[in-house]
Design a protein around this motif. Structure first.
Motif, PDB file in Angstrom:
ATOM      1  N   VAL A  40      31.032 -69.791  22.124  1.00 51.59           N
ATOM      2  CA  VAL A  40      30.547 -70.829  23.024  1.00 51.59           C
ATOM      3  C   VAL A  40      29.025 -70.823  23.001  1.00 51.59           C
ATOM      4  CG1 VAL A  40      30.488 -71.649  25.405  1.00 51.59           C
ATOM      5  CG2 VAL A  40      32.575 -70.624  24.481  1.00 51.59           C
ATOM      6  N   ASP A  42      25.363 -72.669  24.180  1.00 50.99           N
ATOM      7  CA  ASP A  42      24.740 -73.618  25.091  1.00 50.99           C
ATOM      8  C   ASP A  42      23.250 -73.721  24.795  1.00 50.99           C
ATOM      9  OD1 ASP A  42      25.100 -71.141  27.649  1.00 50.99           O
ATOM     10  OD2 ASP A  42      23.296 -71.531  26.509  1.00 50.99           O
ATOM     11  N   LYS A  59      19.161 -68.013  20.068  1.00 49.23           N
ATOM     12  CA  LYS A  59      19.702 -68.860  21.123  1.00 49.23           C
ATOM     13  C   LYS A  59      18.614 -69.019  22.170  1.00 49.23           C
ATOM     14  CE  LYS A  59      23.567 -69.090  24.413  1.00 49.23           C
ATOM     15  NZ  LYS A  59      24.814 -68.413  24.858  1.00 49.23           N
ATOM     16  N   VAL A  61      17.363 -70.346  25.808  1.00 54.92           N
ATOM     17  CA  VAL A  61      17.915 -70.631  27.129  1.00 54.92           C
ATOM     18  C   VAL A  61      16.773 -70.904  28.087  1.00 54.92           C
ATOM     19  CG1 VAL A  61      19.320 -69.763  29.031  1.00 54.92           C
ATOM     20  CG2 VAL A  61      19.884 -69.113  26.678  1.00 54.92           C
ATOM     21  N   TYR A  75      24.419 -61.788  21.506  1.00 59.08           N
ATOM     22  CA  TYR A  75      25.698 -61.497  22.151  1.00 59.08           C
ATOM     23  C   TYR A  75      25.515 -60.955  23.571  1.00 59.08           C
ATOM     24  CZ  TYR A  75      24.660 -56.853  20.152  1.00 59.08           C
ATOM     25  OH  TYR A  75      24.061 -55.678  19.775  1.00 59.08           O
ATOM     26  N   SER A  77      23.288 -62.641  25.630  1.00 61.28           N
ATOM     27  CA  SER A  77      22.579 -63.718  26.313  1.00 61.28           C
ATOM     28  C   SER A  77      23.294 -64.199  27.566  1.00 61.28           C
ATOM     29  CB  SER A  77      22.333 -64.887  25.355  1.00 61.28           C
ATOM     30  OG  SER A  77      23.553 -65.389  24.846  1.00 61.28           O
ATOM     31  N   ASP A  78      24.617 -64.207  27.575  1.00 61.14           N
ATOM     32  CA  ASP A  78      25.320 -64.650  28.774  1.00 61.14           C
ATOM     33  C   ASP A  78      25.100 -63.677  29.933  1.00 61.14           C
ATOM     34  OD1 ASP A  78      26.297 -66.954  27.643  1.00 61.14           O
ATOM     35  OD2 ASP A  78      28.223 -66.078  27.074  1.00 61.14           O
ATOM     36  N   ASP A  79      25.021 -62.382  29.618  1.00 63.18           N
ATOM     37  CA  ASP A  79      24.809 -61.385  30.666  1.00 63.18           C
ATOM     38  C   ASP A  79      23.391 -61.438  31.226  1.00 63.18           C
ATOM     39  OD1 ASP A  79      27.396 -60.375  30.435  1.00 63.18           O
ATOM     40  OD2 ASP A  79      26.825 -58.958  28.873  1.00 63.18           O
ATOM     41  N   LYS A  81      21.171 -64.137  30.974  1.00 56.21           N
ATOM     42  CA  LYS A  81      20.576 -65.469  31.050  1.00 56.21           C
ATOM     43  C   LYS A  81      19.948 -65.766  32.412  1.00 56.21           C
ATOM     44  CE  LYS A  81      25.003 -67.739  32.111  1.00 56.21           C
ATOM     45  NZ  LYS A  81      26.020 -68.660  31.572  1.00 56.21           N
ATOM     46  N   ARG A 222      34.415 -55.679  29.592  1.00 63.08           N
ATOM     47  CA  ARG A 222      33.522 -56.842  29.549  1.00 63.08           C
ATOM     48  C   ARG A 222      32.253 -56.589  28.748  1.00 63.08           C
ATOM     49  NH1 ARG A 222      31.176 -58.300  33.908  1.00 63.08           N
ATOM     50  NH2 ARG A 222      31.398 -56.389  35.116  1.00 63.08           N
ATOM     51  N   THR A 226      32.724 -59.716  22.756  1.00 62.46           N
ATOM     52  CA  THR A 226      32.983 -60.591  21.608  1.00 62.46           C
ATOM     53  C   THR A 226      32.394 -60.060  20.312  1.00 62.46           C
ATOM     54  OG1 THR A 226      30.965 -61.901  21.983  1.00 62.46           O
ATOM     55  CG2 THR A 226      32.957 -62.604  23.141  1.00 62.46           C
ATOM     56  N   GLN A 310      24.541 -54.843  38.136  1.00 58.82           N
ATOM     57  CA  GLN A 310      24.011 -56.137  37.736  1.00 58.82           C
ATOM     58  C   GLN A 310      22.963 -56.665  38.702  1.00 58.82           C
ATOM     59  OE1 GLN A 310      26.760 -59.487  37.682  1.00 58.82           O
ATOM     60  NE2 GLN A 310      25.724 -60.334  35.905  1.00 58.82           N
TER      61      GLN A 310
END
Length: 323
Positions: A40, A42, A59, A61, A75, A77-79, A81, A222, A226, A310
């Motif tokens: 995915v 973005d 990527k 953002v 890999y 970047s979602d964590d 962002k 988690r 991926t 987090q």
């Protein structure tokens, strides 16, 4: 002299399961597709060419006025962002890592960490950023420090997240029952390797490694979830890259306070007190080396500290960047 994670637990596990790798073949580089199936994406993605013909997958953002460059991190970047609220953050994969080109020429990897430092400078020039802030996780904590040593005026703010120690073979990382459990599981996996598909082996290998990265084991599933879809992150490829090129170059590093006397940037070091991969004492050594550094020890956090804590990690990063 004590052993550190390079030779004690983490990299010993790699040696147990890593088959000997041949030198990369001398052939023309063939960039991998930038967008693997089922990933995915973005905002914006692309590839930045290096001087020797590789592509660094990135990527982008956010649309903030300030620039943040985070190496080896597409890999992640979602964590991470959340830091993009006031920044344009460019996450990119290092050469021969993640979605970046698989290097097939030895000369594309020789020099190890110095190639990674040069690629960070390449990303800066590509983005036309006079100055930028950066985050270096784990080994890339060494990369951003070496970059700051060579290009002190380019760094605006520097963050080390669970950095490897500035001097190898000096400190012990945290060890507990999970460390022992993973060591045994890795030995069992090495015995079963020939009966498994490459994908199944990778999933089990990373399934074990993830346990080392976190304190709260429910977070393990988690962490880097991926990663096995990237050929460069298959265990054999990752091990070969480290053993043949990165580890020897890291052994040649030497840092002293005088190396950073021209570094005006503020430095934030975040390190979990239960990091099984990178020793906490190494983070304390970094704090002494940088002229304007602060260390925050994260109680109850492991190597992937943002997974265990987090809110604490992201809050510390955002506050530091806003100061």
């Amino acid at each position: 002299m004590k052993n550190n994670p390079f030779s004690l637990l983490f990299w010993c596990l790699l040696l147990l399961i890593g088959a000997c790798q041949a030198e990369p073949k001398e052939e023309k580089e063939k960039p991998l597709p930038i967008d693997p199936k089922d990933v995915v994406i973005d905002v914006q993605v692309g590839g930045v060419p290096t001087a020797d013909g590789l592509l660094l997958s990135f990527k982008r953002v956010g649309k903030g006025a300030e620039t943040m460059i985070v190496p080896a991190s597409v890999y992640l970047s979602d964590d991470l962002k959340g830091i993009a609220s006031a920044y344009t953050v460019v996450f990119y994969d290092a050469r021969n890592r993640g979605r970046s080109t698989t290097a097939r020429k030895a000369q594309s990897l020789e020099g190890g960490i110095q190639k990674d430092v040069a690629d960070l400078e390449r990303m800066r020039t590509f983005l036309k950023a006079e100055q930028f802030s950066t985050i270096g996780f784990g080994y890339y904590g060494l990369v951003v420090a070496e970059y700051a040593k060579q290009y002190p005026n380019r760094i605006k703010k520097l963050i080390q997240l669970s950095p490897f120690a500035p001097a190898p073979n000096t400190y012990d990382a945290f060890s507990d029952a999970i460390s022992t459990e993973v060591a045994a599981a890795m030995m069992d996996l090495a015995q079963a390797k020939d009966s498994l598909s490459q994908q199944a082996y990778c999933e089990q290998w990373w399934g074990n490694q993830r346990k080392l990265y976190v304190v709260e084991q429910e977070n393990a599933v988690r962490t880097l979830s991926t990663i096995c879809q990237y050929p460069n992150e298959q265990p054999a490829a990752r091990i070969a890259h480290w053993e043949q090129y990165l580890e020897p170059s890291v052994q040649n590093l030497a840092f002293a306070e005088a190396d950073f006397e021209n570094l005006e940037a503020e430095v934030l070091i975040l390190h979990g007190d239960k990091d099984r991969v990178a020793p906490l004492e190494g983070a304390k050594a970094w704090e002494k080396l940088f002229p304007n550094a602060q260390l925050e020890v994260l109680e109850g956090a492991g190597h992937a500290a943002w997974m265990d804590k987090q809110g604490l990690v992201m809050g510390a990063i955002q506050q530091f960047l806003q100061e």
